[in-house]
Scaffold this active site. Structure first.
Site, PDB file in Angstrom:
ATOM      1  N   THR A  46       0.833  -1.208   0.000  1.00 40.86           N
ATOM      2  CA  THR A  46       0.000   0.000   0.000  1.00 40.86           C
ATOM      3  C   THR A  46       0.864   1.252   0.000  1.00 40.86           C
ATOM      4  O   THR A  46       0.565   2.226  -0.704  1.00 40.86           O
ATOM      5  CB  THR A  46      -0.923   0.015   1.227  1.00 40.86           C
ATOM      6  OG1 THR A  46      -1.664  -1.204   1.264  1.00 40.86           O
ATOM      7  CG2 THR A  46      -1.889   1.178   1.165  1.00 40.86           C
ATOM      8  N   TYR A 109     -13.157  -3.634  -0.034  1.00 40.12           N
ATOM      9  CA  TYR A 109     -14.361  -3.044  -0.626  1.00 40.12           C
ATOM     10  C   TYR A 109     -15.545  -4.006  -0.738  1.00 40.12           C
ATOM     11  O   TYR A 109     -16.668  -3.671  -0.388  1.00 40.12           O
ATOM     12  CB  TYR A 109     -14.055  -2.441  -2.005  1.00 40.12           C
ATOM     13  CG  TYR A 109     -15.208  -1.627  -2.562  1.00 40.12           C
ATOM     14  CD1 TYR A 109     -15.507  -0.384  -2.043  1.00 40.12           C
ATOM     15  CD2 TYR A 109     -16.009  -2.119  -3.600  1.00 40.12           C
ATOM     16  CE1 TYR A 109     -16.573   0.345  -2.530  1.00 40.12           C
ATOM     17  CE2 TYR A 109     -17.075  -1.386  -4.083  1.00 40.12           C
ATOM     18  CZ  TYR A 109     -17.362  -0.151  -3.554  1.00 40.12           C
ATOM     19  OH  TYR A 109     -18.430   0.567  -4.044  1.00 40.12           O
ATOM     20  N   TYR A 135      -2.314 -10.354   4.874  1.00 38.90           N
ATOM     21  CA  TYR A 135      -2.248  -8.954   5.314  1.00 38.90           C
ATOM     22  C   TYR A 135      -3.634  -8.509   5.759  1.00 38.90           C
ATOM     23  O   TYR A 135      -4.547  -8.395   4.948  1.00 38.90           O
ATOM     24  CB  TYR A 135      -1.721  -8.080   4.178  1.00 38.90           C
ATOM     25  CG  TYR A 135      -1.563  -6.607   4.500  1.00 38.90           C
ATOM     26  CD1 TYR A 135      -1.567  -6.129   5.815  1.00 38.90           C
ATOM     27  CD2 TYR A 135      -1.385  -5.684   3.478  1.00 38.90           C
ATOM     28  CE1 TYR A 135      -1.417  -4.784   6.087  1.00 38.90           C
ATOM     29  CE2 TYR A 135      -1.222  -4.334   3.739  1.00 38.90           C
ATOM     30  CZ  TYR A 135      -1.235  -3.884   5.045  1.00 38.90           C
ATOM     31  OH  TYR A 135      -1.089  -2.546   5.311  1.00 38.90           O
ATOM     32  N   ARG A 140      -8.313  -0.173   5.934  1.00 34.98           N
ATOM     33  CA  ARG A 140      -8.283   0.062   4.491  1.00 34.98           C
ATOM     34  C   ARG A 140      -9.243  -0.840   3.721  1.00 34.98           C
ATOM     35  O   ARG A 140      -9.776  -0.436   2.692  1.00 34.98           O
ATOM     36  CB  ARG A 140      -6.858  -0.157   3.949  1.00 34.98           C
ATOM     37  CG  ARG A 140      -5.882   0.937   4.330  1.00 34.98           C
ATOM     38  CD  ARG A 140      -4.569   0.741   3.590  1.00 34.98           C
ATOM     39  NE  ARG A 140      -3.596   1.768   3.904  1.00 34.98           N
ATOM     40  CZ  ARG A 140      -3.524   2.960   3.320  1.00 34.98           C
ATOM     41  NH1 ARG A 140      -4.395   3.280   2.379  1.00 34.98           N
ATOM     42  NH2 ARG A 140      -2.589   3.829   3.656  1.00 34.98           N
ATOM     43  N   LYS A 164       0.724 -10.337   8.249  1.00 36.11           N
ATOM     44  CA  LYS A 164       1.021  -8.952   8.620  1.00 36.11           C
ATOM     45  C   LYS A 164      -0.246  -8.400   9.258  1.00 36.11           C
ATOM     46  O   LYS A 164      -1.266  -8.219   8.586  1.00 36.11           O
ATOM     47  CB  LYS A 164       1.421  -8.133   7.391  1.00 36.11           C
ATOM     48  CG  LYS A 164       1.686  -6.659   7.701  1.00 36.11           C
ATOM     49  CD  LYS A 164       1.917  -5.851   6.438  1.00 36.11           C
ATOM     50  CE  LYS A 164       2.086  -4.378   6.778  1.00 36.11           C
ATOM     51  NZ  LYS A 164       2.215  -3.521   5.558  1.00 36.11           N
ATOM     52  N   ILE A 206       6.591  -5.049   9.315  1.00 38.96           N
ATOM     53  CA  ILE A 206       6.711  -4.481   7.972  1.00 38.96           C
ATOM     54  C   ILE A 206       6.349  -3.014   8.139  1.00 38.96           C
ATOM     55  O   ILE A 206       5.199  -2.668   8.402  1.00 38.96           O
ATOM     56  CB  ILE A 206       5.822  -5.197   6.948  1.00 38.96           C
ATOM     57  CG1 ILE A 206       6.321  -6.631   6.737  1.00 38.96           C
ATOM     58  CG2 ILE A 206       5.825  -4.446   5.608  1.00 38.96           C
ATOM     59  CD1 ILE A 206       5.471  -7.473   5.802  1.00 38.96           C
TER      60      ILE A 206
END
Length: 300
Positions: A46, A109, A135, A140, A164, A206
């Site tokens: 990202t 989404y 992840y 997000r 992550k 990360i």
């Protein structure tokens, strides 16, 4: 998979003022980060503004990253999305030479069920030519990769090697650590909670701020992994305000401005992102001075 112990950095993608990828800037960023002593790099997560890069640009960035890195540290490629078949096609077309793993964000989404998320990752794990890092970043994606689904994937697919975790949920962290396979890794996806996550058993981070201050941050992480929290805590507290500023006006606008201040690359971002405002920029510059500029001097 101890190559992913320590600090990985989700690299920015530098751009010229006209919006083109700045490959000279990319080389400077990679050398700056590696020079700071981090353990590995993540290309086009990202923070790399992957959502605004074309397929051809991604291929060029991945290729140049391998060439510039030249085997100095392991590499992870960010390949994810909410269209499972498109993700599978991207993996099929991906040149894995020089890369050590794939980081794949939970579908955004669409807000799939946990079974949908499981099937999405099952399809990726079945096709991926490299180990897969999950992840989870609900802020997000709009949905959460639950601890139960994470553990199900970890137990069912040996090539799903880590997650992550950027959910901020210590309940999720606790459940993962309690019931995960012995060799499955929990990786912090949030710079500010890396210290407590390592105390729980995470293998590292990360990082976003590692783009700008790789030496200071990776040193803190190594101290945590060595169990020397007395030495790590002062560094952790020293970085709190700087870390907050990195996200005040969005990622990667903050850390790109820090890199500009350090003379590493420009701070251009692609719409719909915009560069940080004057007030935030001034605060970032002041924080870099407060933290210490040895990193900039080292790479001048």
């Amino acid at each position: 998979m101890n190559k992913f112990n320590g600090t990985g950095v989700a690299m920015v993608t530098p751009f010229h003022p006209n919006g083109d990828v700045d490959f000279g800037g990319l080389e400077a960023v990679i050398n700056h980060i590696i020079g700071g002593g981090v353990e590995y790099l993540v290309s086009l997560g990202t923070t790399g503004e992957s959502a605004t890069l074309s397929k051809d640009e991604k291929k060029q960035v991945w290729k140049r990253t391998v060439e510039i890195t030249n085997g100095r540290v392991p590499l992870v490629a960010g390949i994810g999305g909410n269209n499972t078949y498109e993700v599978l096609k991207s993996i099929e077309e991906f040149d894995a030479e020089g890369y050590d793993a794939i980081l794949s964000v939970s579908p955004y989404y669409s807000k799939p069920t946990q079974e949908g998320i499981y099937q999405h990752y099952k399809a990726i794990a079945t096709q991926a030519p490299l180990p897969v890092i999950l992840y989870n970043v609900p802020g997000r994606t709009g949905s959460t990769l639950s601890a139960e689904t994470t553990l199900r994937l970890a137990h069912d697919f040996k090539n799903i090697i880590a997650t992550k975790e950027a959910s901020g949920s210590f309940d999720i962290f606790n459940h993962i650590m309690k019931d995960k396979p012995a060799d499955f890794m929990l990786i912090s996806g949030d710079d500010p909670v890396t210290l407590p996550m390592i105390a729980m058993g995470a293998v590292g981070v990360i990082s976003v701020i590692g783009n700008a201050i790789p030496g200071i941050f990776s040193n803190m992480v190594r101290l945590c992994l060595a169990g020397d929290y007395a030495a790590a805590r002062p560094l952790h507290y020293k970085l709190i305000e700087f870390t907050t500023l990195m996200f005040t006006e969005g990622n990667p606008a903050g850390v790109k401005y820090a890199l500009k201040e350090l003379g590493v690359c420009g701070d251009n971002v692609r719409l719909p992102l915009v560069s940080v405002g004057t007030a935030t920029a001034q605060k970032i510059a002041l924080q870099l001075k407060a933290i210490g500029t040895q990193q900039a001097v080292q790479h001048a």
